[in-house]
Scaffold this motif. Structure first.
Motif, PDB file in Angstrom:
ATOM      1  N   UNK A 136       0.976  -1.015  -0.036  1.00  0.00           N
ATOM      2  CA  UNK A 136       0.038  -0.088   0.146  1.00  0.00           C
ATOM      3  C   UNK A 136       0.887   1.325  -0.089  1.00  0.00           C
ATOM      4  N   UNK A 137       0.868   2.048  -0.769  1.00  0.00           N
ATOM      5  CA  UNK A 137       1.479   3.356  -0.950  1.00  0.00           C
ATOM      6  C   UNK A 137       0.891   4.417  -0.245  1.00  0.00           C
ATOM      7  N   UNK A 138       1.207   5.038   0.673  1.00  0.00           N
ATOM      8  CA  UNK A 138       0.353   6.038   1.257  1.00  0.00           C
ATOM      9  C   UNK A 138       1.335   7.331   1.436  1.00  0.00           C
ATOM     10  N   UNK A 139       0.815   8.454   1.579  1.00  0.00           N
ATOM     11  CA  UNK A 139       1.746   9.645   1.480  1.00  0.00           C
ATOM     12  C   UNK A 139       2.247  10.173   2.893  1.00  0.00           C
ATOM     13  N   UNK A 140       1.372   9.634   4.062  1.00  0.00           N
ATOM     14  CA  UNK A 140       1.903  10.227   5.342  1.00  0.00           C
ATOM     15  C   UNK A 140       2.014   8.949   6.430  1.00  0.00           C
ATOM     16  N   UNK A 141       3.176   9.408   7.131  1.00  0.00           N
ATOM     17  CA  UNK A 141       3.280   8.276   8.035  1.00  0.00           C
ATOM     18  C   UNK A 141       2.061   8.391   8.937  1.00  0.00           C
ATOM     19  N   UNK A 142       1.583   9.524   9.413  1.00  0.00           N
ATOM     20  CA  UNK A 142       0.368   9.349  10.264  1.00  0.00           C
ATOM     21  C   UNK A 142      -0.806   8.310   9.873  1.00  0.00           C
ATOM     22  N   UNK A 143      -1.068   8.570   8.512  1.00  0.00           N
ATOM     23  CA  UNK A 143      -1.936   7.600   7.908  1.00  0.00           C
ATOM     24  C   UNK A 143      -1.388   6.132   8.054  1.00  0.00           C
ATOM     25  N   UNK A 196      10.342   6.629   7.563  1.00  0.00           N
ATOM     26  CA  UNK A 196      11.473   7.022   8.133  1.00  0.00           C
ATOM     27  C   UNK A 196      11.349   7.071   9.752  1.00  0.00           C
ATOM     28  N   UNK A 197      10.057   6.774  10.292  1.00  0.00           N
ATOM     29  CA  UNK A 197      10.085   7.035  11.940  1.00  0.00           C
ATOM     30  C   UNK A 197      10.874   5.704  12.369  1.00  0.00           C
ATOM     31  N   UNK A 198      11.169   4.465  11.666  1.00  0.00           N
ATOM     32  CA  UNK A 198      11.767   3.583  12.116  1.00  0.00           C
ATOM     33  C   UNK A 198      13.327   3.319  11.990  1.00  0.00           C
ATOM     34  N   UNK A 199      13.853   2.737  12.697  1.00  0.00           N
ATOM     35  CA  UNK A 199      15.193   2.331  12.429  1.00  0.00           C
ATOM     36  C   UNK A 199      15.595   1.050  11.550  1.00  0.00           C
ATOM     37  N   UNK A 200      16.688   0.921  11.220  1.00  0.00           N
ATOM     38  CA  UNK A 200      17.070  -0.201  10.449  1.00  0.00           C
ATOM     39  C   UNK A 200      16.691  -1.655  11.092  1.00  0.00           C
ATOM     40  N   UNK A 201      16.837  -1.694  12.299  1.00  0.00           N
ATOM     41  CA  UNK A 201      16.272  -3.005  12.955  1.00  0.00           C
ATOM     42  C   UNK A 201      14.989  -3.284  12.845  1.00  0.00           C
ATOM     43  N   UNK A 202      14.197  -2.247  12.953  1.00  0.00           N
ATOM     44  CA  UNK A 202      12.745  -2.514  12.711  1.00  0.00           C
ATOM     45  C   UNK A 202      12.291  -2.808  11.262  1.00  0.00           C
ATOM     46  N   UNK A 215      -3.679  23.862  17.910  1.00  0.00           N
ATOM     47  CA  UNK A 215      -3.345  24.195  16.633  1.00  0.00           C
ATOM     48  C   UNK A 215      -2.525  23.488  15.944  1.00  0.00           C
ATOM     49  N   UNK A 216      -2.627  23.323  14.478  1.00  0.00           N
ATOM     50  CA  UNK A 216      -1.412  22.593  13.817  1.00  0.00           C
ATOM     51  C   UNK A 216      -1.424  23.233  12.482  1.00  0.00           C
ATOM     52  N   UNK A 217       0.042  23.349  12.230  1.00  0.00           N
ATOM     53  CA  UNK A 217       0.347  24.011  10.656  1.00  0.00           C
ATOM     54  C   UNK A 217       1.835  23.453  10.524  1.00  0.00           C
ATOM     55  N   UNK A 218       2.067  23.716   9.069  1.00  0.00           N
ATOM     56  CA  UNK A 218       3.435  23.246   8.684  1.00  0.00           C
ATOM     57  C   UNK A 218       4.532  23.908   9.074  1.00  0.00           C
ATOM     58  N   UNK A 219       4.598  25.099  10.019  1.00  0.00           N
ATOM     59  CA  UNK A 219       5.334  25.875  10.528  1.00  0.00           C
ATOM     60  C   UNK A 219       6.142  25.315  11.867  1.00  0.00           C
ATOM     61  N   UNK A 220       5.112  24.432  12.429  1.00  0.00           N
ATOM     62  CA  UNK A 220       5.577  23.831  13.815  1.00  0.00           C
ATOM     63  C   UNK A 220       6.675  22.627  13.838  1.00  0.00           C
ATOM     64  N   UNK A 221       7.305  22.357  14.714  1.00  0.00           N
ATOM     65  CA  UNK A 221       8.286  21.585  14.815  1.00  0.00           C
ATOM     66  C   UNK A 221       7.516  20.138  14.666  1.00  0.00           C
ATOM     67  N   UNK A 222       8.100  19.223  13.978  1.00  0.00           N
ATOM     68  CA  UNK A 222       7.526  18.097  13.473  1.00  0.00           C
ATOM     69  C   UNK A 222       7.094  16.990  14.585  1.00  0.00           C
ATOM     70  N   UNK A 223       8.049  17.176  15.563  1.00  0.00           N
ATOM     71  CA  UNK A 223       7.651  16.138  16.989  1.00  0.00           C
ATOM     72  C   UNK A 223       6.261  16.983  17.434  1.00  0.00           C
TER      73      UNK A 223
END
Length: 718
Positions: A75-82, A102-108, A270-278
Motif C-alpha cells: 500500500x502506497x501512502x503519502x503520510x506516516x500518520x495515515x 522514516x520513523x523506524x530504525x534499520x532494525x525495525x 493548533x496545527x500547521x506546517x511551521x511547527x516542529x515535526x515532533x
C-alpha cells in the motif's frame, strides 16, 4: 522483470466469499454500494481506479482482496500518520499488517522485511520514496505480491488539488511488476484527474468505479464571514464533548483562534506546517485520542487523519477549490452518523487567493483561477448547495437535498442594482473613509452627531435609502461585501470602499440580485429539540460506553475510534446486547474485537440495563432482556412465545415494560389498526380502571388476549 516464482503466483484469488471476510474481520453483514464490485475487479487481476468519497469505505476495497489473495499487498501512502493509524486499526481487527517509513530504525525495517518473507504480513504500507528505491525493489522481487494499492491517488496528477512530485514515478511499478494488478483510490478527482491517474500509472485497460459523491449525512451551511469567532463559539456550545476541525488560511489565524477558544474553556489546539515535526505529531496524536477535541489547522492537517468520530468541520476561510473543500468536509462523519459542515464566507478570501495566484503565476494559473471561481459560486449560491457540489464531480442530484442551509431556508432574491448603486455612490462621495454604521446613517438621512459634525448630510446621496430599516441596510451591505461589490479597508478602521465589481455596476450595466434580510444567512444555531425518554436513555448508555471505550483505548495505546466507532456504540446502545451472540450482531463487532473487548462491554451494558443506572423505568429481571433479543431478530410475538414457551400475553407485557424503560421497540407494529380500534371501542364503553383489564377482556368476549389489551392501553398512554 518478474522472477519465475512471482510470475506464477500473481493475482490468483481464492474462491472464498468476500462477505465472510467482511463479517469476520470488520463485523459487518454486507458491503456498502460498489465495494464488492471493486473487490471482484481486483481479485480477477484487473487494474482498477476507485473514486469513493471520504468515509465511503475505500480501505475495505483493497484490504479484503489482500486477505483473499495469496501474497503481499503493498500500500502506497503519502503520510506516516495515515500508515500508523491504518496498521493499528488492522491489528485490532486481527489482520497482519506493518509499515516501513522514516520513523523506524534499520532494525525495525529488517524485522518487518523478515516477517514479509515468511508470509506473516498481508498488507505492507510504504511511502512512494521508499517504494521506488533500488534496495526495496530487490526486496519486493523476492516476494509473492498480490497487488499494489495507491492511496490518495489524486496526488499523482498535476490536474489534482494536491499534486506531489514524488508520486509521478509510480509508473515504475508497471515496468518492474507488469503482471501485478494496481488499484488506485481517491476521494476527490474531477474528470481530468481521473484520466491522468490511469495514464500516469500506465494501467492496462483499468476498471473505473465512481461512487456517488453524495454524503447525505453531512449538512452543508455557509454563514457570513463577520464576527466569525463569536459564531464559532455559539456553534460549539451546541456541540459539547464532540470532535471537530476548523480550517484556517494562515498559520497565525490557527494559533490565534485556538488561543481564544482555550480562553473560553474549550479543548483546542493548533496545527500547521511551521511547527516542529515532533510537536505536530504530539498534537495530532492528542486529537486522535480525544484528549484534544478541537483542531484549528491549515490544510497541512487532515490527509493522514482516519478519525471516524469527527462530528463537524468548519472553514474559517473559504478554500481555494471545490476538490479541497470536499475532501476537508469529508473528514466529518466518516462513520456515517449525522455531522455538520460550516463555511464562513467573505469576498476578502477570494481577493486574497486571487492576489496570491496572480503574484506567484503558477503554470496552470488559468485553471486555478477557474477553480477558485467555482468555489466562489458555491459559497454565494442561493440554490441547493449539494446540487452544485455534486455537479462539479459530474453527478446529478435530481431534487434539492433538504440538508443544506438553502434548502432549509429557501432564498427569495430581487434585483438590487439600484440599491447597490446608492450604496456605492455614497461610499465614493464619502471618499471611502467611513465604516458601515456611519454609511447606513448617511443613506437613511440620520441626524446623528457624526453625520452632522462631518457635513455628511450635504452629500448628494444623503437620505437616498431612507425607505429601508437600519438592520435591512446592514444585511444588504454584508451581502454586497460578500460578492465583491464593496470592500472593507481593515487597515483603515474598517472603512468601506468600492470593490472590484463596483465599476461594472455603476457604469457598465451589470445587474445584481440580493436576498431579502429575512431569507439571508444568519449566524443562528437552532436549539436541540426535546428528546423522548427513549432517546435520553439511549444517549446515557452511549456516554457510558464512550467513556469505557476511551479507557480501553488508552490501555491499548490507540485512538478510541479504533476500538469501536461511534456508530457501533450507538448500535450497542440501541440493541443493548447482553450475550456474546447478541453482541456479535452489532454492526462493526468482528471476531477479534469480540474476543478482546466483548466481556467488558457486555458487563457495562448489563450493569446499565439491570438498574444500577437510574435513568427511566427499568426491567424487573433478565427474562425481559431475553425477549428483547428475540425481538431484535425480527420475530413476532407469536414466534417469541413459541421459542420461549411463554404465553403471548407475557411476551407482549415484556415488550411493553422494555419500551417504557427506554428500549427501542415500536409497539404499533405489534397490533393491527383494526385490533386496536376494537379494543379502544371496548375501553370507551367499559372505562379504564388502574390495574383492572378483566372488564375489558370480558366485554370483548375473550376475542383478544390481555397482551393485546395492554398494548392498546400503552399506546393510548403514549
Amino acid at each position: 522483470m518478474l522472477s519465475e516464482k512471482q510470475a506464477n503466483a500473481t493475482a490468483q484469488p481464492t474462491r472464498q466469499d468476500p462477505v465472510s471476510y467482511l463479517k469476520r474481520y470488520y463485523g459487518y453483514d454486507r458491503f456498502r454500494p460498489m465495494q464488492e464490485a471493486v473487490i471482484q475487479s481486483i481479485t480477477s487481476g484487473r487494474d482498477t481506479v476507485v473514486l469513493m468519497p471520504t468515509g465511503g469505505g475505500k480501505s475495505v476495497c483493497f484490504q479484503v482482496p489482500a486477505l483473499m489473495m495469496p501474497g503481499l499487498c503493498v500500500v502506497v501512502s503519502p503520510l506516516i500518520a495515515l500508515m500508523k493509524d491504518q496498521v493499528e486499526a488492522l491489528h485490532l481487527n486481527g489482520i497482519a499488517a506493518a509499515y516501513i517509513n522514516s520513523s523506524q530504525g534499520a532494525k525495525e525495517w529488517r524485522e518487518v522485511e523478515a516477517n514479509c518473507r515468511q508470509g506473516k504480513i498481508k498488507l505492507l504500507y510504504v511511502s512512494p520514496e521508499k517504494l521506488l528505491s533500488d534496495s526495496f525493489y530487490t526486496f519486493l522481487n523476492s516476494l509473492q505480491l498480490s497487488m499494489f494499492a495507491i492511496d490518495e491517488a489524486h496526488c499523482i496528477s498535476s490536474w489534482g488539488h494536491d499534486f506531489r512530485p514524488e508520486y509521478t514515478q509510480l509508473n515504475q511499478l508497471r515496468r518492474w511488476f507488469p503482471q501485478v494488478p494496481i488499484i488506485a483510490l481517491t476521494a476527490t478527482a474531477d474528470r481530468l484527474t481521473r484520466l491522468d491517474i490511469a495514464q500516469r500509472l500506465d494501467m492496462h485497460d483499468p476498471a473505473v468505479f465512481i461512487d456517488s459523491f453524495n454524503r447525505t449525512n453531512l449538512s452543508l451551511q455557509v454563514l457570513p464571514g463577520n464576527n466569525r469567532i463569536g459564531q464559532i463559539v455559539k456553534l460549539l456550545q451546541q456541540k459539547p464533548d464532540t470532535s471537530g476541525i476548523i480550517y484556517c488560511l494562515s498559520r497565525k489565524s490557527c494559533e490565534t483562534l485556538a488561543a481564544k477558544l482555550m480562553e473560553k474553556g474549550f479543548s483546542a489546539a493548533f496545527y500547521h506546517a511551521g511547527m516542529d515535526s515532533s510537536e505536530r505529531g504530539r498534537i495530532q496524536e492528542a486529537f486522535l485520542r480525544d484528549d484534544v477535541r478541537i483542531m484549528c489547522a491549515t490544510i497541512a492537517f487532515g490527509m493522514g487523519i482516519d478519525k471516524s468520530n469527527v462530528r463537524w468541520v468548519m472553514h474559517y476561510n473559504m478554500p481555494k477549490n471545490i476538490e479541497g473543500y470536499y475532501q476537508e468536509i469529508g473528514r466529518a462523519g466518516r462513520d456515517g452518523l449525522p455531522s455538520q459542515t460550516v463555511l464562513f464566507y467573505s469576498f476578502a478570501d477570494v481577493a486574497t487567493y486571487t492576489q496570491m495566484l496572480t503574484e506567484n503565476k503558477p503554470a496552470n494559473l488559468d485553471l486555478q483561477l477557474a477553480k477558485l471561481e467555482r468555489m466562489k459560486q458555491y459559497a454565494e449560491a442561493n440554490t441547493c448547495r449539494r446540487q452544485i457540489l455534486l455537479s462539479y464531480f459530474s453527478e446529478e442530484l435530481p431534487e434539492p437535498c433538504g440538508n443544506c442551509d438553502v434548502c432549509r431556508n429557501p432564498r427569495v432574491t430581487f434585483d438590487a442594482t439600484v440599491l447597490a448603486q446608492k450604496a456605492l455612490s455614497a461610499i465614493i462621495r464619502l471618499d471611502g473613509r467611513v465604516p458601515m454604521n456611519t454609511l447606513i446613517d448617511v443613506l437613511r438621512g440620520s441626524r446623528s452627531a457624526t453625520v452632522l459634525s462631518n457635513g455628511y448630510d450635504k452629500i448628494k446621496t444623503y437620505g437616498a435609502g431612507a425607505d429601508l430599516r437600519f438592520e435591512d441596510w446592514r444585511s444588504y451591505l454584508h451581502q454586497l461585501i460578500n460578492i465583491g461589490v464593496i470592500e472593507v479597508a481593515y487597515e483603515n478602521h474598517y472603512a468601506l470602499r468600492p470593490g472590484i465589481l463596483a465599476k461594472d455596476i455603476l457604469h457598465n450595466g451589470k445587474t445584481i440580485s440580493l436576498v431579502r434580510p429575512d431569507d439571508a444567512p444568519k449566524p443562528v444555531v437552532a436549539e436541540k429539540a426535546p428528546r423522548a425518554r427513549t432517546e435520553a436513555t439511549r444517549d446515557a448508555l452511549f456516554e457510558k460506553l464512550r467513556a469505557l471505550r476511551k479507557r480501553l483505548a488508552d490501555e491499548q495505546n490507540v485512538p478510541p475510534y479504533v476500538v469501536f466507532t461511534d456508530s457501533t456504540l450507538e448500535d450497542m446502545a440501541r440493541q443493548r446486547p447482553t450475550t456474546p451472540e447478541a453482541l456479535r450482531n452489532v454492526s462493526g463487532v468482528g471476531e477479534r474485537k469480540l474476543e478482546m473487548f466483548g466481556k467488558v462491554f457486555l458487563a457495562e451494558i448489563v450493569e446499565f440495563v439491570m438498574g444500577k443506572v437510574s435513568v427511566g423505568e427499568k426491567p424487573k429481571g433478565s427474562t425481559q432482556l431475553v425477549t428483547f433479543e428475540y425481538y431484535n431478530k425480527g420475530m413476532s410475538i407469536e414466534e417469541i412465545s413459541q421459542a420461549r414457551q411463554l404465553g403471548p400475553s407475557s411476551v407482549a407485557n415484556h415488550l411493553i415494560q422494555l419500551s417504557q424503560a427506554g428500549y427501542d421497540i415500536d409497539l404499533e407494529t405489534l397490533i393491527t389498526p383494526a385490533e386496536r380500534r376494537e379494543v379502544e371501542a371496548a375501553i370507551a364503553v367499559v372505562g379504564l380502571e388502574e390495574n383492572r383489564t378483566k372488564p375489558i377482556y370480558d366485554h370483548l368476549a375473550g376475542r383478544y388476549d390481555y397482551g393485546k389489551i395492554n398494548l392498546t392501553i400503552a399506546l393510548m398512554r403514549q
